[in-house]
Scaffold this motif. Structure first.
Motif, PDB file in Angstrom:
ATOM      1  N   LYS A  67       0.815  -1.212   0.000  1.00  0.00           N
ATOM      2  CA  LYS A  67       0.000   0.000   0.000  1.00  0.00           C
ATOM      3  C   LYS A  67       0.849   1.264   0.000  1.00  0.00           C
ATOM      4  N   THR A  68       2.070   1.207   0.490  1.00  0.00           N
ATOM      5  CA  THR A  68       2.931   2.386   0.506  1.00  0.00           C
ATOM      6  C   THR A  68       3.416   2.719  -0.897  1.00  0.00           C
ATOM      7  N   SER A  69       3.922   1.741  -1.612  1.00  0.00           N
ATOM      8  CA  SER A  69       4.442   1.972  -2.960  1.00  0.00           C
ATOM      9  C   SER A  69       3.371   1.812  -4.042  1.00  0.00           C
ATOM     10  N   GLN A  70       2.240   1.229  -3.679  1.00  0.00           N
ATOM     11  CA  GLN A  70       1.140   0.938  -4.617  1.00  0.00           C
ATOM     12  C   GLN A  70       1.526  -0.097  -5.677  1.00  0.00           C
ATOM     13  N   LYS A  71       2.582  -0.873  -5.417  1.00  0.00           N
ATOM     14  CA  LYS A  71       3.030  -1.896  -6.367  1.00  0.00           C
ATOM     15  C   LYS A  71       2.509  -3.262  -5.949  1.00  0.00           C
ATOM     16  N   TYR A  72       2.246  -4.087  -6.956  1.00  0.00           N
ATOM     17  CA  TYR A  72       1.867  -5.467  -6.687  1.00  0.00           C
ATOM     18  C   TYR A  72       3.076  -6.215  -6.150  1.00  0.00           C
ATOM     19  N   VAL A  73       2.819  -7.204  -5.334  1.00  0.00           N
ATOM     20  CA  VAL A  73       3.885  -8.035  -4.780  1.00  0.00           C
ATOM     21  C   VAL A  73       4.166  -9.166  -5.776  1.00  0.00           C
ATOM     22  N   TYR A  74       5.429  -9.293  -6.156  1.00  0.00           N
ATOM     23  CA  TYR A  74       5.849 -10.402  -7.013  1.00  0.00           C
ATOM     24  C   TYR A  74       6.209 -11.577  -6.124  1.00  0.00           C
ATOM     25  N   ILE A  75       5.743 -12.754  -6.506  1.00  0.00           N
ATOM     26  CA  ILE A  75       6.071 -13.971  -5.772  1.00  0.00           C
ATOM     27  C   ILE A  75       6.740 -14.907  -6.772  1.00  0.00           C
ATOM     28  N   PRO A  76       7.998 -15.261  -6.556  1.00  0.00           N
ATOM     29  CA  PRO A  76       8.663 -16.176  -7.497  1.00  0.00           C
ATOM     30  C   PRO A  76       7.863 -17.464  -7.675  1.00  0.00           C
ATOM     31  N   HIS A  77       7.879 -17.976  -8.874  1.00  0.00           N
ATOM     32  CA  HIS A  77       7.161 -19.216  -9.180  1.00  0.00           C
ATOM     33  C   HIS A  77       8.117 -20.102  -9.967  1.00  0.00           C
ATOM     34  N   PRO A  78       8.348 -21.346  -9.519  1.00  0.00           N
ATOM     35  CA  PRO A  78       9.333 -22.208 -10.198  1.00  0.00           C
ATOM     36  C   PRO A  78       9.009 -22.476 -11.666  1.00  0.00           C
ATOM     37  N   LYS A  79       7.760 -22.361 -12.042  1.00  0.00           N
ATOM     38  CA  LYS A  79       7.373 -22.609 -13.421  1.00  0.00           C
ATOM     39  C   LYS A  79       7.763 -21.442 -14.347  1.00  0.00           C
ATOM     40  N   TYR A  80       8.026 -20.269 -13.755  1.00  0.00           N
ATOM     41  CA  TYR A  80       8.340 -19.068 -14.530  1.00  0.00           C
ATOM     42  C   TYR A  80       9.625 -18.427 -14.003  1.00  0.00           C
ATOM     43  N   PRO A  81      10.774 -19.071 -14.190  1.00  0.00           N
ATOM     44  CA  PRO A  81      12.017 -18.606 -13.566  1.00  0.00           C
ATOM     45  C   PRO A  81      12.531 -17.257 -14.076  1.00  0.00           C
ATOM     46  N   ASP A  82      12.201 -16.855 -15.281  1.00  0.00           N
ATOM     47  CA  ASP A  82      12.724 -15.609 -15.829  1.00  0.00           C
ATOM     48  C   ASP A  82      11.720 -14.462 -15.780  1.00  0.00           C
ATOM     49  N   ARG A  83      10.670 -14.630 -15.012  1.00  0.00           N
ATOM     50  CA  ARG A  83       9.609 -13.622 -14.933  1.00  0.00           C
ATOM     51  C   ARG A  83       9.402 -13.197 -13.490  1.00  0.00           C
ATOM     52  N   ASN A  84       8.706 -12.084 -13.322  1.00  0.00           N
ATOM     53  CA  ASN A  84       8.286 -11.609 -12.008  1.00  0.00           C
ATOM     54  C   ASN A  84       6.767 -11.701 -11.962  1.00  0.00           C
ATOM     55  N   PRO A  85       6.236 -12.867 -11.608  1.00  0.00           N
ATOM     56  CA  PRO A  85       4.789 -13.028 -11.702  1.00  0.00           C
ATOM     57  C   PRO A  85       4.015 -12.370 -10.558  1.00  0.00           C
ATOM     58  N   VAL A  86       2.918 -11.730 -10.944  1.00  0.00           N
ATOM     59  CA  VAL A  86       1.936 -11.227  -9.999  1.00  0.00           C
ATOM     60  C   VAL A  86       0.905 -12.337  -9.851  1.00  0.00           C
ATOM     61  N   HIS A  87       0.573 -12.658  -8.624  1.00  0.00           N
ATOM     62  CA  HIS A  87      -0.356 -13.751  -8.358  1.00  0.00           C
ATOM     63  C   HIS A  87      -1.736 -13.205  -8.046  1.00  0.00           C
ATOM     64  N   PHE A  88      -2.739 -13.711  -8.749  1.00  0.00           N
ATOM     65  CA  PHE A  88      -4.126 -13.336  -8.538  1.00  0.00           C
ATOM     66  C   PHE A  88      -4.848 -14.497  -7.878  1.00  0.00           C
ATOM     67  N   PHE A  89      -5.739 -14.151  -6.966  1.00  0.00           N
ATOM     68  CA  PHE A  89      -6.495 -15.149  -6.215  1.00  0.00           C
ATOM     69  C   PHE A  89      -7.983 -14.882  -6.408  1.00  0.00           C
ATOM     70  N   LEU A  90      -8.767 -15.943  -6.382  1.00  0.00           N
ATOM     71  CA  LEU A  90     -10.191 -15.805  -6.638  1.00  0.00           C
ATOM     72  C   LEU A  90     -10.983 -15.466  -5.391  1.00  0.00           C
ATOM     73  N   SER A  91     -10.316 -15.393  -4.250  1.00  0.00           N
ATOM     74  CA  SER A  91     -10.995 -14.950  -3.019  1.00  0.00           C
ATOM     75  C   SER A  91     -10.008 -14.190  -2.144  1.00  0.00           C
ATOM     76  N   LYS A  92     -10.553 -13.303  -1.345  1.00  0.00           N
ATOM     77  CA  LYS A  92      -9.722 -12.550  -0.409  1.00  0.00           C
ATOM     78  C   LYS A  92      -9.082 -13.493   0.599  1.00  0.00           C
ATOM     79  N   ALA A  93      -9.833 -14.505   1.032  1.00  0.00           N
ATOM     80  CA  ALA A  93      -9.307 -15.471   2.010  1.00  0.00           C
ATOM     81  C   ALA A  93      -8.074 -16.193   1.467  1.00  0.00           C
TER      82      ALA A  93
END
Length: 112
Positions: free
Chosen positions: A26-52
């Protein structure tokens, strides 16, 4: 393990009004990148279908990454298709849309 949703599934099952949840500093307003082993050369943003689901993953991230504990990271609601289109335009980033069963498997595999 369950796979993230394919782009074909996303486009077929969601419309311009469909919402998803993403982790955002919320401070920088940037999405959090979470490394994913399937995409080693990318900075993936993860979307979820529920807040929980987003909150569960955030809890796991904060558990293992001390540097993020003092950040103001929260799950925020976004229009899914609009957000992934803007991310897809950036060639260094990427996105992953997680169905609930994949989040459940991830959280349970952490053995905390």
């Amino acid at each position: 393990m369950t796979e993230p949703l394919s782009i074909e599934t996303i486009l077929a099952e969601f419309n311009d009004n469909s919402e998803a949840w993403v982790l955002q500093d919320k401070t920088s307003q940037k999405y959090v990148y979470i490394p994913h082993p399937k995409y080693p050369d990318r900075n993936p943003v993860h979307f979820f279908l529920s807040k929980a689901d987003a909150e569960r993953v955030l809890t796991e991230i904060l558990e293992v990454n001390q540097n993020l504990r003092n950040r103001n990271i929260l799950p925020v609601s976004v229009k899914l298709l609009k957000a992934i289109k803007s991310i897809a335009a950036d060639k260094t980033s990427g996105f992953v849309v997680h169905p609930p069963n994949e989040v459940f498997e991830f959280v349970n595999s952490q053995n905390l």
